[in-house]
Design a protein around this motif. Structure first.
Motif, mmCIF file in Angstrom:
data_model
loop_
_atom_site.group_PDB
_atom_site.id
_atom_site.type_symbol
_atom_site.label_atom_id
_atom_site.label_comp_id
_atom_site.label_asym_id
_atom_site.label_seq_id
_atom_site.Cartn_x
_atom_site.Cartn_y
_atom_site.Cartn_z
ATOM 1 N N VAL A 123 -9.810 3.727 4.303
ATOM 2 C CA VAL A 123 -10.234 2.376 3.950
ATOM 3 C C VAL A 123 -9.608 2.506 2.281
ATOM 4 O O VAL A 123 -10.085 3.176 1.793
ATOM 5 N N ARG A 124 -9.030 1.151 1.740
ATOM 6 C CA ARG A 124 -8.570 1.227 0.556
ATOM 7 C C ARG A 124 -9.831 0.534 -0.150
ATOM 8 O O ARG A 124 -10.019 -0.610 0.314
ATOM 9 N N THR A 125 -10.011 1.057 -1.235
ATOM 10 C CA THR A 125 -11.027 0.405 -1.972
ATOM 11 C C THR A 125 -10.594 -0.012 -3.502
ATOM 12 O O THR A 125 -9.805 0.620 -4.151
ATOM 13 N N TRP B 63 0.963 -1.163 0.135
ATOM 14 C CA TRP B 63 0.129 -0.041 -0.003
ATOM 15 C C TRP B 63 0.711 1.317 -0.089
ATOM 16 O O TRP B 63 2.189 0.974 0.027
ATOM 17 N N SER B 64 0.261 2.510 -0.291
ATOM 18 C CA SER B 64 0.847 3.630 -0.267
ATOM 19 C C SER B 64 0.949 4.667 0.946
ATOM 20 O O SER B 64 0.099 5.083 1.106
ATOM 21 N N PRO B 65 2.076 4.625 1.538
ATOM 22 C CA PRO B 65 2.255 5.346 2.795
ATOM 23 C C PRO B 65 2.418 6.773 2.555
ATOM 24 O O PRO B 65 2.953 7.134 1.665
ATOM 25 N N SER C 148 -3.843 11.088 8.587
ATOM 26 C CA SER C 148 -5.169 10.421 8.468
ATOM 27 C C SER C 148 -5.188 9.822 7.368
ATOM 28 O O SER C 148 -6.079 8.876 7.499
ATOM 29 N N ARG C 149 -4.483 10.200 6.170
ATOM 30 C CA ARG C 149 -4.690 9.434 4.925
ATOM 31 C C ARG C 149 -4.365 7.914 5.041
ATOM 32 O O ARG C 149 -4.734 7.248 4.441
ATOM 33 N N GLU C 150 -3.442 7.602 5.835
ATOM 34 C CA GLU C 150 -3.109 6.210 6.186
ATOM 35 C C GLU C 150 -4.244 5.404 6.803
ATOM 36 O O GLU C 150 -4.139 4.112 6.776
HETATM 37 C C1 LIG Z 1 0.724 6.831 -11.585
HETATM 38 C C2 LIG Z 1 0.421 7.275 -10.130
HETATM 39 C C3 LIG Z 1 0.108 8.443 -9.784
HETATM 40 C C4 LIG Z 1 -0.212 8.741 -8.387
HETATM 41 N N1 LIG Z 1 -0.063 10.009 -8.050
HETATM 42 C C5 LIG Z 1 -0.280 10.233 -6.871
HETATM 43 C C6 LIG Z 1 0.148 11.620 -6.466
HETATM 44 O O1 LIG Z 1 0.219 12.664 -6.933
HETATM 45 N N2 LIG Z 1 -0.151 11.789 -4.954
HETATM 46 C C7 LIG Z 1 -0.486 10.893 -3.982
HETATM 47 O O2 LIG Z 1 -0.494 11.056 -2.948
HETATM 48 N N3 LIG Z 1 -0.526 9.568 -4.567
HETATM 49 C C8 LIG Z 1 -0.620 9.329 -5.783
HETATM 50 N N4 LIG Z 1 -0.742 8.149 -6.226
HETATM 51 C C9 LIG Z 1 -1.004 6.880 -5.372
HETATM 52 C C10 LIG Z 1 -2.457 6.440 -5.223
HETATM 53 O O3 LIG Z 1 -3.279 7.475 -4.894
HETATM 54 C C11 LIG Z 1 -2.757 5.159 -4.817
HETATM 55 O O4 LIG Z 1 -1.900 4.150 -5.416
HETATM 56 C C12 LIG Z 1 -4.052 4.734 -4.968
HETATM 57 O O5 LIG Z 1 -4.967 5.542 -3.929
HETATM 58 C C13 LIG Z 1 -4.208 3.094 -4.421
HETATM 59 O O6 LIG Z 1 -3.711 3.212 -2.784
HETATM 60 P P1 LIG Z 1 -2.588 2.147 -2.656
HETATM 61 O O7 LIG Z 1 -1.452 2.479 -3.417
HETATM 62 O O8 LIG Z 1 -2.259 2.207 -1.161
HETATM 63 O O9 LIG Z 1 -3.302 0.666 -2.801
HETATM 64 C C14 LIG Z 1 -0.257 7.840 -7.675
HETATM 65 C C15 LIG Z 1 -0.314 6.443 -7.846
HETATM 66 C C16 LIG Z 1 -0.005 6.070 -9.278
HETATM 67 C C17 LIG Z 1 0.007 4.847 -9.530
#
Ligand SMILES: Cc1cc2nc3c(=O)[nH]c(=O)nc-3n(C[C@H](O)[C@H](O)[C@H](O)COP(=O)(O)O)c2cc1C
Length: 185
Positions: free
Chosen positions: A168-170, A11-13, A163-165
């Motif tokens: 809920v991931r959907t 997931w993306s922290p 709080s973004r962390e």
């Molecule tokens: C090409 C791409 C661009 C993204 N751009 C941003 C961004 O500019 N800022 C950000 O906070 N997250 C960004 N994200 C993260 C996404 O929001 C995140 O991957 C998505 O919400 C799914 O969440 P997860 O990675 O936790 O599964 C990006 C993801 C990708 C793949």
């Protein structure tokens, strides 16, 4: 059937720890990217890689939109993926260049998860500015900015970012994007 944990654990922290990424682990991310499949094995991906403390880090960081700067400042490594849109010596665009670059990044993500690292990709940066400051030849297109590091403590960030962390991931259900009879929008 459950999917493999290498996929479900990712997931993306927004909070990274100050712990630097070991060179060996960082190298392995790009070794994983290297083995991605690509159309005609063109391998159209390139990466700028910037550990914090080096000259390139502030260059990549300055390209980020402010909303991303707020949390990406915690990342010990920033990277930028780029796609070679036109192969050397050719005129015609490789229409799979972005696809294949994304495949390489997907490999990088799997390797990161396997190594206990976390990755957060960003499209929120000045791509035109990147072309200029990095002196990219015109056949290259910047793809995603990539924050890499170990999981950090979100309480060290402003609460609205931290709080973004907890969000809920959907995802869309399979029925919305997998079709067995006819395409549906
Ligand atoms: C090409 C791409 C661009 C993204 N751009 C941003 C961004 O500019 N800022 C950000 O906070 N997250 C960004 N994200 C993260 C996404 O929001 C995140 O991957 C998505 O919400 C799914 O969440 P997860 O990675 O936790 O599964 C990006 C993801 C990708 C793949």
């Amino acid at each position: 059937m459950k999917i493999h944990h290498i996929i479900s654990d990712r997931w993306s922290p927004v909070a990274f720890s100050g712990k630097p990424v070991e060179q060996e682990k960082l190298d392995a991310l790009f070794e994983a990217a290297r083995w991605a499949p690509s159309s005609f094995n063109a391998q159209p991906w390139k990466f700028m890689v910037a550990p914090k403390g080096g000259n390139l880090y502030p260059v990549l960081f300055e390209l980020l939109f402010d909303t991303n700067k707020q949390w990406a400042i915690t990342a010990p490594v920033l990277a930028l993926s780029m796609a070679e849109m036109v192969p050397p010596g050719r005129i015609k665009e490789n229409r799979f260049a972005f696809h294949d670059t994304g495949m390489a990044v997907a490999n990088l993500l799997a390797q990161a998860t396997a190594s206990g690292l976390m990755v957060h990709q960003m499209g929120g940066y000045d791509a035109e500015g990147a072309k200029k400051v990095l002196n990219l030849p015109v056949r290259y297109e910047p793809a995603a900015m990539i924050a890499i590091g170990y999981k950090g403590d979100p309480s060290e960030l402003p609460s609205e970012i931290a709080s973004r962390e907890k969000n809920v991931r959907t995802r869309l259900p399979l029925s919305e994007f997998v079709f067995t009879r006819k395409f549906s929008d």
